[in-house]
Scaffold this motif. Structure first.
Motif, PDB file in Angstrom:
ATOM      1  N   GLY A  30       0.814  -1.216   0.000  1.00  0.00           N
ATOM      2  CA  GLY A  30       0.000   0.000   0.000  1.00  0.00           C
ATOM      3  C   GLY A  30       0.844   1.261   0.000  1.00  0.00           C
ATOM      4  O   GLY A  30       0.572   2.211  -0.744  1.00  0.00           O
ATOM      5  N   VAL A  31       1.879   1.281   0.813  1.00  0.00           N
ATOM      6  CA  VAL A  31       2.763   2.446   0.877  1.00  0.00           C
ATOM      7  C   VAL A  31       3.475   2.651  -0.461  1.00  0.00           C
ATOM      8  O   VAL A  31       3.609   3.771  -0.964  1.00  0.00           O
ATOM      9  CB  VAL A  31       3.778   2.281   2.025  1.00  0.00           C
ATOM     10  CG1 VAL A  31       4.849   3.357   1.960  1.00  0.00           C
ATOM     11  CG2 VAL A  31       3.055   2.324   3.371  1.00  0.00           C
ATOM     12  N   ARG A  34       1.094   4.105  -3.007  1.00  0.00           N
ATOM     13  CA  ARG A  34       0.838   5.530  -2.769  1.00  0.00           C
ATOM     14  C   ARG A  34       2.009   6.390  -3.268  1.00  0.00           C
ATOM     15  O   ARG A  34       1.814   7.473  -3.808  1.00  0.00           O
ATOM     16  CB  ARG A  34       0.621   5.769  -1.275  1.00  0.00           C
ATOM     17  CG  ARG A  34       0.198   7.204  -0.946  1.00  0.00           C
ATOM     18  CD  ARG A  34      -0.003   7.376   0.539  1.00  0.00           C
ATOM     19  NE  ARG A  34      -0.534   8.699   0.835  1.00  0.00           N
ATOM     20  CZ  ARG A  34      -0.646   9.183   2.058  1.00  0.00           C
ATOM     21  NH1 ARG A  34      -0.258   8.456   3.090  1.00  0.00           N
ATOM     22  NH2 ARG A  34      -1.143  10.380   2.267  1.00  0.00           N
ATOM     23  N   ALA A  35       3.226   5.860  -3.104  1.00  0.00           N
ATOM     24  CA  ALA A  35       4.407   6.632  -3.493  1.00  0.00           C
ATOM     25  C   ALA A  35       4.675   6.555  -4.994  1.00  0.00           C
ATOM     26  O   ALA A  35       5.049   7.557  -5.617  1.00  0.00           O
ATOM     27  CB  ALA A  35       5.623   6.128  -2.728  1.00  0.00           C
ATOM     28  N   PRO A  38       0.141   6.463  -7.401  1.00  0.00           N
ATOM     29  CA  PRO A  38      -1.047   6.966  -6.683  1.00  0.00           C
ATOM     30  C   PRO A  38      -2.309   6.922  -7.520  1.00  0.00           C
ATOM     31  O   PRO A  38      -3.409   6.845  -6.971  1.00  0.00           O
ATOM     32  CB  PRO A  38      -0.644   8.414  -6.347  1.00  0.00           C
ATOM     33  CG  PRO A  38       0.417   8.760  -7.332  1.00  0.00           C
ATOM     34  CD  PRO A  38       1.175   7.493  -7.568  1.00  0.00           C
ATOM     35  N   LEU A  41      -4.820   4.126  -6.786  1.00  0.00           N
ATOM     36  CA  LEU A  41      -5.695   4.213  -5.621  1.00  0.00           C
ATOM     37  C   LEU A  41      -6.906   5.102  -5.867  1.00  0.00           C
ATOM     38  O   LEU A  41      -7.835   5.120  -5.057  1.00  0.00           O
ATOM     39  CB  LEU A  41      -4.902   4.736  -4.420  1.00  0.00           C
ATOM     40  CG  LEU A  41      -3.689   3.875  -4.035  1.00  0.00           C
ATOM     41  CD1 LEU A  41      -2.970   4.480  -2.850  1.00  0.00           C
ATOM     42  CD2 LEU A  41      -4.101   2.447  -3.751  1.00  0.00           C
ATOM     43  N   ARG A  71     -12.912   1.244   1.261  1.00  0.00           N
ATOM     44  CA  ARG A  71     -12.013   2.390   1.095  1.00  0.00           C
ATOM     45  C   ARG A  71     -11.202   2.624   2.366  1.00  0.00           C
ATOM     46  O   ARG A  71     -10.035   2.999   2.305  1.00  0.00           O
ATOM     47  CB  ARG A  71     -12.819   3.650   0.748  1.00  0.00           C
ATOM     48  CG  ARG A  71     -13.285   3.670  -0.705  1.00  0.00           C
ATOM     49  CD  ARG A  71     -13.595   5.086  -1.147  1.00  0.00           C
ATOM     50  NE  ARG A  71     -14.664   5.690  -0.363  1.00  0.00           N
ATOM     51  CZ  ARG A  71     -15.956   5.640  -0.667  1.00  0.00           C
ATOM     52  NH1 ARG A  71     -16.337   4.996  -1.773  1.00  0.00           N
ATOM     53  NH2 ARG A  71     -16.859   6.214   0.079  1.00  0.00           N
ATOM     54  N   ASP A  75      -7.232   2.895   2.637  1.00  0.00           N
ATOM     55  CA  ASP A  75      -6.562   4.030   3.284  1.00  0.00           C
ATOM     56  C   ASP A  75      -5.521   3.539   4.299  1.00  0.00           C
ATOM     57  O   ASP A  75      -4.404   4.059   4.372  1.00  0.00           O
ATOM     58  CB  ASP A  75      -7.586   4.918   3.992  1.00  0.00           C
ATOM     59  CG  ASP A  75      -8.437   5.709   2.997  1.00  0.00           C
ATOM     60  OD1 ASP A  75      -8.021   5.812   1.825  1.00  0.00           O
ATOM     61  OD2 ASP A  75      -9.505   6.212   3.397  1.00  0.00           O
ATOM     62  N   SER A  78      -2.500   2.213   2.435  1.00  0.00           N
ATOM     63  CA  SER A  78      -1.670   3.240   1.801  1.00  0.00           C
ATOM     64  C   SER A  78      -0.856   4.025   2.827  1.00  0.00           C
ATOM     65  O   SER A  78       0.196   4.575   2.503  1.00  0.00           O
ATOM     66  CB  SER A  78      -2.537   4.185   0.966  1.00  0.00           C
ATOM     67  OG  SER A  78      -3.401   4.932   1.803  1.00  0.00           O
ATOM     68  N   LEU A  79      -1.349   4.089   4.072  1.00  0.00           N
ATOM     69  CA  LEU A  79      -0.615   4.777   5.139  1.00  0.00           C
ATOM     70  C   LEU A  79       0.307   3.823   5.909  1.00  0.00           C
ATOM     71  O   LEU A  79       1.076   4.266   6.770  1.00  0.00           O
ATOM     72  CB  LEU A  79      -1.603   5.428   6.116  1.00  0.00           C
ATOM     73  CG  LEU A  79      -2.464   6.564   5.525  1.00  0.00           C
ATOM     74  CD1 LEU A  79      -3.531   6.979   6.521  1.00  0.00           C
ATOM     75  CD2 LEU A  79      -1.579   7.741   5.138  1.00  0.00           C
TER      76      LEU A  79
END
Length: 584
Positions: A30-31, A34-35, A38, A41, A71, A75, A78-79
């Motif tokens: 997930g991280v 996101r990086a 993105p 997502l 969702r 989230d 992704s965090l």
């Protein structure tokens, strides 16, 4: 969320391998998404057009916006903040947010697209790191399976128990009758494809019904999304089966193509915990109005066809009247075999084996004989096929091993014939986990060295797919029992596979090759197989030797052991002793 519910979800997470290691892999994925990607997502926010414009890589994965609960899961991923407690809570909230009647739709709308998105993302962001990519892919499979299991549990609590499954069949019968009425009105065809999965019952026995429910959900979702059209039907005629109704049809060819697509779809692996599980589907096809004009008959005939499909390499079959006759005959044979086992009415004969190096009889292959008052003499191949279809293969195997060893001891005591005795086993018998213990017990009962018993394994296509069977072979070898691969067939094509098996002998049947004394090409084939055995440090055993010319050629080819009419006919135990005591 109650304490009981939390405990149930925790057990579910354990069943599907969602421990700290898998959660860490999901967070890392997930991280990274996101990086590095993105735009992928954005699908979880319903921003399909923007995401597609930013990255066509994710275009096929953006069907609709996901639910609020899903969702929130994305989230957290992704965090990088997902943990066991938050995952338990998210799984509970997700399942509680839907009504029982929308379980299947929610799985399609939320769970499977998310898994596809995570899979595609892992392949993209971890393309240069195979270990991280593999960990992320496995973790996403585990997450999807756990979500589906949670849905199945929620639906089970909200709907009455189905008992023996009759209500499931009643529902598809009613839907099928309505579809037939529509086809009667417009004059078109329809097809019913009965899909025997061949996996749910085994999963139920190993991991429990909750896991079995989750796998059923996943298989059903695959059929809906990858095979069936919007107007088609998916029914539930049994625990380990699906009924796919092609509501309109332009000829039988379309149904055959659909069957092939079903097999390709269900052949993909399923993850249960860290285990890769494969369905073993077979598909039977029945057409309206060609094969039946009502739902009950159509279901029955499609199911009959699925049974016939099990014995075909393509694993699908169109219904024919001959299949019903075959099924009725098989039922008769099964009943007679059960009676023969109960009444100890089976017999064993022994065919001698000659060592070409010493010119001595060194062994005898035991062969099953079944003479029935109604059926007459039943060929051994037919007897084994009946035993396998009736689930009696283990009983027949244990009876044959015990009887062969008893006679082996009598040969030694009564006639001084200290011979090895061979027993043919179907590879399916190796799935009986306590087979090595039974063999050891039987050898002890008859006071025989393990090397006096040779187990001849047939059915190599089963053996090649079963790690459990190979492990059983290894345990038998370690006990001192000799092992022979009998007529490997396609196994010859894979030297590396053959070399991994813990064998002592490779058996070549001339009945499948032909006359090597007169056809040079067939002689060359047998020569190559004997050389293959020797390169693998195995003894080459040739069966079906009928004349002196063939025996002479085998000796020139350095064959180790032969058997057949030229060496001696199969005889009952008493006749075998008389014949070979006189020879000795």
């Amino acid at each position: 969320m109650s304490a009981a519910d939390a405990a149930a979800i925790e057990r579910l997470m354990q069943d599907f391998g969602l421990g700290d290691e898998a959660i860490t892999a999901l967070n890392a994925l997930g991280v990274a998404l996101r990086a590095q990607a993105p735009e992928s997502l954005m699908a979880t926010r319903g921003e399909s057009a923007l995401a597609a414009a930013a990255s066509p890589f994710f275009l096929p994965l953006l069907p609709v916006a996901m639910s609020d609960a899903q969702r929130a899961l994305v989230d957290a991923l992704s965090l990088g903040t997902l943990n066991r407690a938050s995952l338990r809570q998210l799984l509970a909230e997700w399942a509680e947010s839907l009504s029982p009647e929308e379980t299947h739709e929610r799985a399609r709308r939320d769970c499977l697209p998310l898994q596809d998105l995570l899979r595609a993302g892992a392949l993209r962001v971890f393309a240069q790191d195979p270990a991280r990519c593999e960990a992320a892919l496995a973790a996403s499979e585990h997450l999807c399976a756990a979500q589906l299991a949670r849905l199945a549990a929620a639906a089970a609590r909200s709907t009455p128990a189905r008992g023996d499954g009759a209500s499931g069949q009643a529902a598809i019968t009613a839907q099928l009758d309505a579809c037939i009425a529509a086809r009667l009105a417009d004059g078109q065809q329809l097809a019913l494809l009965y899909v025997d999965c061949g996996v749910i019952d085994r999963i139920d026995g190993v991991w429990g019904y909750l896991v079995g429910d989750a796998v059923r959900e996943r298989l059903g979702a695959r059929l809906r999304s990858e095979v069936l059209r919007e107007r088609d039907l998916l029914g539930d005629p049994g625990r380990d089966a699906f009924a796919c109704v092609l509501a309109t049809l332009q000829g039988a060819g379309v149904a055959l193509l659909a069957a092939e697509k079903i097999l390709r779809t269900l052949d993909a692996p399923l993850w249960v915990d860290v285990n890769e599980v494969f369905a073993r589907p077979a598909v039977g096809i029945a057409l309206y109005p060609e094969h039946a004009d009502n739902a009950v008959a159509l279901l029955q005939r499609a199911r009959t066809a699925s049974g016939a499909a099990r014995d075909r390499p393509e694993r699908f079959a169109l219904y024919s009247a001959e299949q019903e006759r075959d099924e009725a005959e098989l039922l008769l044979y099964e009943n007679r075999l059960r009676a023969a086992i109960a009444q100890d009415a089976l017999d064993i004969v022994f065919q001698p084996q000659l060592d070409l190096r010493s010119n001595l009889i060194v062994g005898a292959e035991s062969q099953l004989r079944w003479r029935d008052a109604k059926l007459g003499a039943v060929p051994v191949e037919k007897a084994i096929a009946v035993a396998e279809s009736a689930g009696l293969v283990n009983e027949v195997t244990l009876w044959l091993v015990n009887g062969a060893l008893r006679n082996c001891r009598q040969f030694r005591d009564a006639a001084g014939l200290d011979l090895r005795v061979g027993v043919s086993l179907s590879a399916k018998s190796l799935r009986q986990s306590d087979l090595p213990e039974f063999v050891a017990s039987a050898l002890q009962t008859w006071n025989l060295r393990p090397s006096r018993l040779t187990l001849q394994i047939t059915g190599t296509e089963v053996l090649a797919r079963s790690l459990e069977s190979v492990e059983t072979l290894q345990r038998l070898r370690e006990s001192g029992v000799r092992l022979c691969l009998d007529d490997p067939g396609a196994g010859y094509a894979s030297l590396s596979w053959l070399a991994t098996l813990p064998l002592h002998e490779l058996k070549i049947d001339l009945a499948a090759v032909g006359n090597i004394a007169e056809v040079p090409q067939k002689l060359a084939l047998v020569q190559s197989l004997i050389e293959l055995a020797h390169r693998l440090k195995l003894e080459a055993v040739v069966a079906g030797v009928a004349d002196e010319a063939t025996a002479a050629r085998l000796k020139l080819l350095r064959c180790d052991i032969m058997q057949g009419a030229f060496v001696g006919a199969p005889l009952d135990a008493a006749a075998f002793v008389r014949q070979h005591r006189a020879d000795r």
